[in-house]
Design a protein around this motif. Structure first.
Motif, PDB file in Angstrom:
ATOM      1  N   ARG A   1      62.566  29.883  -7.742  1.00 50.30           N
ATOM      2  CA  ARG A   1      62.145  30.933  -6.800  1.00 50.30           C
ATOM      3  C   ARG A   1      63.184  31.103  -5.691  1.00 50.30           C
ATOM      4  N   LEU A   2      63.699  29.985  -5.181  1.00 50.41           N
ATOM      5  CA  LEU A   2      64.755  30.060  -4.165  1.00 50.41           C
ATOM      6  C   LEU A   2      66.028  30.692  -4.733  1.00 50.41           C
ATOM      7  N   TRP A   3      66.361  30.347  -5.981  1.00 49.11           N
ATOM      8  CA  TRP A   3      67.565  30.870  -6.652  1.00 49.11           C
ATOM      9  C   TRP A   3      67.539  32.395  -6.713  1.00 49.11           C
ATOM     10  N   GLN A   4      66.350  32.956  -6.799  1.00 52.19           N
ATOM     11  CA  GLN A   4      66.216  34.409  -6.921  1.00 52.19           C
ATOM     12  C   GLN A   4      66.285  35.129  -5.580  1.00 52.19           C
ATOM     13  N   GLN A   5      66.276  34.378  -4.485  1.00 55.23           N
ATOM     14  CA  GLN A   5      66.327  34.993  -3.152  1.00 55.23           C
ATOM     15  C   GLN A   5      67.776  35.081  -2.666  1.00 55.23           C
ATOM     16  N   PRO A   6      68.201  36.240  -2.161  1.00 56.56           N
ATOM     17  CA  PRO A   6      69.570  36.369  -1.644  1.00 56.56           C
ATOM     18  C   PRO A   6      69.856  35.334  -0.561  1.00 56.56           C
ATOM     19  N   GLY A   7      70.978  34.657  -0.704  1.00 54.55           N
ATOM     20  CA  GLY A   7      71.404  33.702   0.312  1.00 54.55           C
ATOM     21  C   GLY A   7      70.817  32.306   0.179  1.00 54.55           C
ATOM     22  N   TYR A   8      69.987  32.063  -0.849  1.00 57.57           N
ATOM     23  CA  TYR A   8      69.323  30.767  -0.964  1.00 57.57           C
ATOM     24  C   TYR A   8      69.787  29.942  -2.166  1.00 57.57           C
TER      25      TYR A   8
END
Length: 202
Positions: free
Chosen positions: A56-63
């Motif tokens: 889920r974090l991988w899919q967020q820009p900048g995370y």
């Protein structure tokens, strides 16, 4: 006026998947005596749960760096390495777990089960789709290596310590080094109920 989903609503799909994973582990491991035991003592379950957060974090820009850190913590805690970019479907279960490696571009369907020492690895140094795709209902035996962008068809079984570098048809059994495909004459309705071929154990 359209409302923006609140924090609880946004996380609901993830929580549903965590519960699905718990139910799948309870169904597939006869050694588990309670869901509390699964939550406290099963590193394969812990690894999948932590991966779902990392993905889920991988899919967020900048995370993405944060996602990689979470995945490294996952590896340290469980002995299971899952790249946060890997796409994993519902009700995924890793039994025993130690030594499992799942690469960045791996794709895993629903109701898949793998055992310890399995590698879903790449055969290319290019930034392309380089890891396997396991379709729904696949079972992968201990120590198996599935390498490259191969597709293991729905309901197929990969025998312990096999090395798979070519596509596997749906419902087939593949065993050996290199993997040889066998098409069993009959398949059980549920691939977790019994093994179709004794070579799975070898």
């Amino acid at each position: 006026m359209r409302r923006t989903p609140g924090p609880a609503t946004a996380w609901a799909p993830l929580l549903d998947r965590l519960v699905d994973d718990l139910d799948a582990a309870a169904r597939r491991d006869p050694a588990a005596r309670s869901r509390l035991e699964l939550v406290l003592c099963y590193p394969g379950l812990h690894a999948v749960w932590i991966h779902r957060l990392a993905h889920r974090l991988w899919q967020q820009p900048g995370y993405r760096l944060v996602a990689r850190v979470v995945s490294q913590l996952n590896r340290s805690l469980t002995g299971i390495e899952i790249h946060p970019g890997a796409v994993i479907g519902r009700r995924f279960f890793i039994d025993h777990g130690m030594g499992v490696v799942i690469g960045e571009t791996a794709e895993i369907g629903d109701d898949v089960m793998i055992y310890h020492g399995v590698t879903l690895g790449g055969r290319s140094l290019l930034r392309v789709k380089r890891h396997p795709t396991l379709q729904d209902g696949v079972v992968v035996g201990a120590g198996a290596r599935i390498l490259g962008p191969v597709v293991v068809g729905a309901g197929a079984q990969v025998g312990a310590n096999s090395v798979v570098v070519k596509d596997v048809p749906p419902g087939a059994v593949v065993v050996g080094v290199p993997g040889q495909v066998r098409q069993p004459p009959q398949r059980p309705a549920d691939p977790y109920d019994e093994w179709a071929d004794p070579a799975i154990y070898i």
